[in-house]
Design an enzyme around this catalytic site. Structure first.
Site, PDB file in Angstrom:
ATOM      1  N   VAL A 105      -4.130   1.446   1.050  1.00 31.39           N
ATOM      2  CA  VAL A 105      -2.910   1.117   1.786  1.00 31.39           C
ATOM      3  C   VAL A 105      -1.741   1.892   1.169  1.00 31.39           C
ATOM      4  CG1 VAL A 105      -1.334  -0.687   2.535  1.00 31.39           C
ATOM      5  CG2 VAL A 105      -3.786  -1.177   2.318  1.00 31.39           C
ATOM      6  N   LYS A 106      -1.054   2.675   2.003  1.00 30.33           N
ATOM      7  CA  LYS A 106       0.069   3.460   1.503  1.00 30.33           C
ATOM      8  C   LYS A 106       1.343   2.615   1.518  1.00 30.33           C
ATOM      9  CE  LYS A 106       0.480   7.914   2.263  1.00 30.33           C
ATOM     10  NZ  LYS A 106       0.575   9.249   2.940  1.00 30.33           N
ATOM     11  N   ILE A 107       1.998   2.579   0.363  1.00 28.74           N
ATOM     12  CA  ILE A 107       3.264   1.883   0.209  1.00 28.74           C
ATOM     13  C   ILE A 107       4.294   2.891  -0.310  1.00 28.74           C
ATOM     14  CG2 ILE A 107       4.510   0.006  -0.952  1.00 28.74           C
ATOM     15  CD1 ILE A 107       2.366  -1.122   0.795  1.00 28.74           C
ATOM     16  N   PHE A 135      -3.934   4.611   5.053  1.00 27.64           N
ATOM     17  CA  PHE A 135      -3.079   4.250   6.182  1.00 27.64           C
ATOM     18  C   PHE A 135      -1.828   3.581   5.628  1.00 27.64           C
ATOM     19  CE2 PHE A 135      -7.336   3.846   8.405  1.00 27.64           C
ATOM     20  CZ  PHE A 135      -7.178   4.994   9.182  1.00 27.64           C
TER      21      PHE A 135
END
Length: 242
Positions: free
Chosen positions: A95-97, A69
């Protein structure tokens, strides 16, 4: 390569890419699928309005396969806050950055901080080997991380992504076993073969592309016949006359 035979060996991990609830639940039960990825654009396309509500509901079904996400803030400090909040939702979350924000400010400082503090990350929107190298340096010795290179969009520019992906794989492998290269922006089923040949650890693809895997090694004469039958059926259904 013999046109009749696909070199696909099913060694690469396949993730589904999308935000449609029904498809996510379907892919969760498919043994071919090892994980899932999403992004804000896909969620917008799916008509999602309640971002945390949607994610948390999905996580009541997808409890073990990794799922990514993405933060959607543009300010780096707000990205950090969102990342730490998203991390709380489940142990299987990456966690997408994005590699930078819309002001072209690098997120590598944040990536390093989060990774070294134990946040599993999916660093996304990478297009160059320089970005891959910076990302690998940022996550070295940290939590498990996915390095998402947009090979499909690179190909859209008329460039062959294969040399870059092979070099990126070497960078990731030299960084450590917790860092995996992900082929992103998949356009067609053959990209799965290419990603495997390039040594990528993971490819993420839309569900319609994934479902074409069952056609690998299908007899090409039979495919020709199926195509002609489709032309005939569609012409009859349209009532064409000449």
């Amino acid at each position: 390569m013999n046109a009749q035979n696909s070199p696909f060996q099913n060694k690469i991990k396949i993730y589904s890419d999308g935000a449609d609830r029904a498809q996510l639940l379907e892919m969760n039960t498919d043994p071919l699928i090892s994980g899932m990825t999403t992004n804000p654009s896909l969620m917008k396309k799916a008509g999602i309005r309640d971002y945390p509500g949607f994610c948390k509901e999905i996580l009541t079904h997808i409890k073990t396969k990794p799922i990514s996400f993405e933060v959607f803030a543009d300010d780096i400090s707000e990205m950090k806050r969102q990342a730490l909040e998203i991390k709380k939702w489940g142990e299987n979350i990456f966690v997408k950055i994005p590699v930078m924000n819309s002001k072209k400010e690098s997120t590598m400082g944040l990536v390093r901080e989060l990774s070294q503090s134990g946040v599993k990350l999916n660093i996304t929107a990478l297009f160059t080997l320089g970005q891959v190298l910076d990302t690998c340096n940022a996550v070295r010795g940290g939590a498990p991380a996915l390095v998402s290179v947009f090979a499909g969009r690179i190909a859209d520019t008329g460039r062959d992504p294969m040399p870059l992906m092979r070099a990126a794989r070497e960078m990731c492998e030299q960084t450590g076993p917790a860092v995996e290269l992900l082929w992103a922006s998949t356009r067609e089923a053959y990209n799965i073969v290419q990603a495997e040949e390039a040594g990528c650890h993971i490819i993420t693809a839309p569900v319609d592309v994934i479902k074409k895997i069952k056609g690998f090694n299908k007899d090409l004469i039979e495919m020709s016949l199926d195509t002609v039958k489709a032309f005939k059926s569609d012409s009859e259904a349209a009532g064409f006359t000449l």
